[in-house]
Design a protein around this motif. Structure first.
Motif, PDB file in Angstrom:
ATOM      1  N   PRO A 178      10.942   4.713  -3.417  1.00  0.00           N
ATOM      2  CA  PRO A 178      11.405   3.594  -2.606  1.00  0.00           C
ATOM      3  C   PRO A 178      10.288   3.088  -1.696  1.00  0.00           C
ATOM      4  CG  PRO A 178      12.336   5.654  -1.804  1.00  0.00           C
ATOM      5  CD  PRO A 178      11.572   5.966  -3.070  1.00  0.00           C
ATOM      6  N   ASP A 179      10.253   1.781  -1.505  1.00  0.00           N
ATOM      7  CA  ASP A 179       9.265   1.160  -0.632  1.00  0.00           C
ATOM      8  C   ASP A 179       9.805   1.254   0.798  1.00  0.00           C
ATOM      9  OD1 ASP A 179       7.554  -0.442   0.803  1.00  0.00           O
ATOM     10  OD2 ASP A 179       7.597  -2.098  -0.628  1.00  0.00           O
ATOM     11  N   PRO A 180       9.145   2.036   1.672  1.00  0.00           N
ATOM     12  CA  PRO A 180       9.653   2.209   3.019  1.00  0.00           C
ATOM     13  C   PRO A 180       9.759   0.901   3.791  1.00  0.00           C
ATOM     14  CG  PRO A 180       7.636   3.494   2.694  1.00  0.00           C
ATOM     15  CD  PRO A 180       7.924   2.771   1.431  1.00  0.00           C
ATOM     16  N   GLU A 181       8.954  -0.097   3.438  1.00  0.00           N
ATOM     17  CA  GLU A 181       8.998  -1.372   4.152  1.00  0.00           C
ATOM     18  C   GLU A 181      10.258  -2.168   3.821  1.00  0.00           C
ATOM     19  OE1 GLU A 181       5.342  -3.434   3.511  1.00  0.00           O
ATOM     20  OE2 GLU A 181       4.171  -1.769   4.297  1.00  0.00           O
ATOM     21  N   GLY A 189      -2.992  19.657   3.102  1.00  0.00           N
ATOM     22  CA  GLY A 189      -3.235  18.303   3.604  1.00  0.00           C
ATOM     23  C   GLY A 189      -4.673  17.850   3.481  1.00  0.00           C
ATOM     24  N   GLN A 190      -5.401  18.374   2.496  1.00  0.00           N
ATOM     25  CA  GLN A 190      -6.822  18.050   2.342  1.00  0.00           C
ATOM     26  C   GLN A 190      -7.082  16.974   1.288  1.00  0.00           C
ATOM     27  OE1 GLN A 190      -7.629  22.216   1.540  1.00  0.00           O
ATOM     28  NE2 GLN A 190      -9.063  22.236   3.269  1.00  0.00           N
ATOM     29  N   VAL A 191      -6.005  16.350   0.797  1.00  0.00           N
ATOM     30  CA  VAL A 191      -6.146  15.260  -0.167  1.00  0.00           C
ATOM     31  C   VAL A 191      -5.985  13.949   0.598  1.00  0.00           C
ATOM     32  CG1 VAL A 191      -5.262  14.185  -2.266  1.00  0.00           C
ATOM     33  CG2 VAL A 191      -5.167  16.677  -2.010  1.00  0.00           C
ATOM     34  N   HIS A 192      -6.989  13.099   0.480  1.00  0.00           N
ATOM     35  CA  HIS A 192      -6.939  11.780   1.127  1.00  0.00           C
ATOM     36  C   HIS A 192      -6.567  10.749   0.063  1.00  0.00           C
ATOM     37  CE1 HIS A 192      -7.917   8.430   3.678  1.00  0.00           C
ATOM     38  NE2 HIS A 192      -8.813   7.985   2.814  1.00  0.00           N
ATOM     39  N   TYR A 193      -5.557   9.945   0.373  1.00  0.00           N
ATOM     40  CA  TYR A 193      -5.121   8.873  -0.516  1.00  0.00           C
ATOM     41  C   TYR A 193      -5.533   7.546   0.104  1.00  0.00           C
ATOM     42  CZ  TYR A 193      -2.123  12.388  -2.692  1.00  0.00           C
ATOM     43  OH  TYR A 193      -1.655  13.504  -3.327  1.00  0.00           O
ATOM     44  N   ALA A 194      -6.191   6.697  -0.686  1.00  0.00           N
ATOM     45  CA  ALA A 194      -6.615   5.383  -0.223  1.00  0.00           C
ATOM     46  C   ALA A 194      -6.300   4.374  -1.318  1.00  0.00           C
ATOM     47  CB  ALA A 194      -8.110   5.390   0.081  1.00  0.00           C
ATOM     48  N   GLU A 195      -6.215   3.114  -0.927  1.00  0.00           N
ATOM     49  CA  GLU A 195      -5.929   2.057  -1.890  1.00  0.00           C
ATOM     50  C   GLU A 195      -6.931   0.936  -1.735  1.00  0.00           C
ATOM     51  OE1 GLU A 195      -2.713  -1.419  -2.985  1.00  0.00           O
ATOM     52  OE2 GLU A 195      -2.320  -0.120  -1.287  1.00  0.00           O
ATOM     53  N   SER A 229       0.825  -1.200   0.000  1.00  0.00           N
ATOM     54  CA  SER A 229       0.000   0.000   0.000  1.00  0.00           C
ATOM     55  C   SER A 229       0.863   1.255   0.000  1.00  0.00           C
ATOM     56  CB  SER A 229      -0.928  -0.015   1.209  1.00  0.00           C
ATOM     57  OG  SER A 229      -1.690   1.158   1.253  1.00  0.00           O
ATOM     58  N   SER A 230       1.944   1.215   0.764  1.00  0.00           N
ATOM     59  CA  SER A 230       2.790   2.401   0.845  1.00  0.00           C
ATOM     60  C   SER A 230       3.421   2.726  -0.500  1.00  0.00           C
ATOM     61  CB  SER A 230       3.859   2.220   1.927  1.00  0.00           C
ATOM     62  OG  SER A 230       4.657   1.091   1.644  1.00  0.00           O
ATOM     63  N   THR A 231       3.746   1.700  -1.291  1.00  0.00           N
ATOM     64  CA  THR A 231       4.346   1.946  -2.603  1.00  0.00           C
ATOM     65  C   THR A 231       3.340   2.576  -3.558  1.00  0.00           C
ATOM     66  OG1 THR A 231       5.919   0.135  -2.346  1.00  0.00           O
ATOM     67  CG2 THR A 231       5.469   0.862  -4.586  1.00  0.00           C
ATOM     68  N   ALA A 232       2.141   2.032  -3.615  1.00  0.00           N
ATOM     69  CA  ALA A 232       1.121   2.559  -4.531  1.00  0.00           C
ATOM     70  C   ALA A 232       0.753   3.997  -4.161  1.00  0.00           C
ATOM     71  CB  ALA A 232      -0.114   1.670  -4.512  1.00  0.00           C
ATOM     72  N   ALA A 250       8.872  11.151 -19.365  1.00  0.00           N
ATOM     73  CA  ALA A 250       9.588  10.028 -18.741  1.00  0.00           C
ATOM     74  C   ALA A 250      10.557  10.525 -17.667  1.00  0.00           C
ATOM     75  CB  ALA A 250      10.324   9.218 -19.803  1.00  0.00           C
ATOM     76  N   ALA A 251      11.185  11.677 -17.905  1.00  0.00           N
ATOM     77  CA  ALA A 251      12.145  12.229 -16.941  1.00  0.00           C
ATOM     78  C   ALA A 251      11.475  12.657 -15.635  1.00  0.00           C
ATOM     79  CB  ALA A 251      12.891  13.409 -17.560  1.00  0.00           C
ATOM     80  N   LEU A 252      10.162  12.906 -15.664  1.00  0.00           N
ATOM     81  CA  LEU A 252       9.449  13.256 -14.430  1.00  0.00           C
ATOM     82  C   LEU A 252       9.448  12.089 -13.442  1.00  0.00           C
ATOM     83  CD1 LEU A 252       6.295  15.171 -15.729  1.00  0.00           C
ATOM     84  CD2 LEU A 252       8.271  16.144 -14.544  1.00  0.00           C
ATOM     85  N   ASP A 253       9.628  10.886 -13.960  1.00  0.00           N
ATOM     86  CA  ASP A 253       9.681   9.692 -13.120  1.00  0.00           C
ATOM     87  C   ASP A 253       8.408   9.568 -12.281  1.00  0.00           C
ATOM     88  OD1 ASP A 253      10.792   7.364 -12.106  1.00  0.00           O
ATOM     89  OD2 ASP A 253      11.883   8.409 -10.522  1.00  0.00           O
ATOM     90  N   VAL A 254       7.270   9.531 -12.982  1.00  0.00           N
ATOM     91  CA  VAL A 254       5.984   9.461 -12.290  1.00  0.00           C
ATOM     92  C   VAL A 254       5.262   8.137 -12.550  1.00  0.00           C
ATOM     93  CG1 VAL A 254       5.647  11.949 -12.128  1.00  0.00           C
ATOM     94  CG2 VAL A 254       4.832  10.740 -14.159  1.00  0.00           C
ATOM     95  N   GLY A 255       6.038   7.111 -12.870  1.00  0.00           N
ATOM     96  CA  GLY A 255       5.447   5.801 -13.091  1.00  0.00           C
ATOM     97  C   GLY A 255       5.398   4.983 -11.816  1.00  0.00           C
ATOM     98  N   ARG A 256       5.135   3.719 -12.004  1.00  0.00           N
ATOM     99  CA  ARG A 256       5.045   2.792 -10.877  1.00  0.00           C
ATOM    100  C   ARG A 256       6.405   2.449 -10.307  1.00  0.00           C
ATOM    101  NH1 ARG A 256       0.733  -1.814 -12.621  1.00  0.00           N
ATOM    102  NH2 ARG A 256      -0.980  -0.369 -12.923  1.00  0.00           N
TER     103      ARG A 256
END
Length: 190
Positions: free
Chosen positions: A185-188, A35-41, A4-7, A175-181
């Motif tokens: 880094p995965d914090p876990e 901080g008014q944007v909620h991210y959920a998976e 979840s943290s990666t996505a 591509a240089a923006l590096d906004v893909g999957r």
């Protein structure tokens, strides 16, 4: 399947670097900074469960004051990898939101890694305006949209401006923006 943290990290990076960084949505920066944007998976491989997760998020958004949560991004990591299936699902989700009484209160926007506008080629850079690292359902408050349009009366010009920005940026710049999957880094695993 990602953690979840990666996505969520992938999606945040896309919002910060592409949506806000390129000013694709001039209304996004303020809510992100506050901080008014909620991210959920939703990691389910069942679209019916994704729809239920969307309804849960819609209820939660409607119950909270906009100063606390103005918008929600629901990231789908387990299903709807095919854009056409996702596009069909989005139509069904809009219908279900209306049935649940959210018409006039919430709007649904959609983003997908393979998003393609009708009449364009898959590699058309203009499609990047709606390309996210993961299939993403964006719940927006209609009242917030109305306020944003009042503050930015030429809202119809945003799409054309976005296409120009992306054409100037080009595929290599995108591509240089590096906004893909998985670029974050995965914090876990650290």
């Amino acid at each position: 399947m990602p953690s979840s943290s990666t996505a969520i990290a992938d999606t945040r990076r896309w919002v910060e670097r592409a949506v806000i960084g390129l000013n694709l949505c001039p209304f996004a920066k303020a809510v992100q900074v506050r901080g008014q944007v909620h991210y959920a998976e939703c990691a389910s491989d069942d679209p019916a469960q994704l729809l239920e997760a969307l309804l849960i998020e819609a209820r939660a958004l409607a119950e909270l004051d906009s100063a606390e949560r103005d918008t929600t991004l629901l990231v789908a990591t387990g299903c709807l990898a095919d854009f056409l299936d996702f596009n069909d699902f989005t139509g069904e989700a809009e219908d279900r939101l209306a049935e649940e009484g959210f018409e006039g209160e919430l709007q649904l926007a959609s983003f997908h890694p393979d998003f393609q506008f009708g009449g364009t080629e898959p590699d058309d850079i203009g499609n990047a305006t709606n390309r996210s690292p993961w299939p993403t359902l964006h719940l927006l408050r209609e009242a917030s949209i109305d306020r944003a349009v009042e503050a930015f009366p030429d809202a119809e010009a945003i799409f054309g401006r976005n296409i120009e920005v992306l054409e100037q940026l080009g595929a290599e710049g995108w591509a240089a923006l590096d906004v893909g999957r998985g670029s974050a880094p995965d914090p876990e695993s650290a």
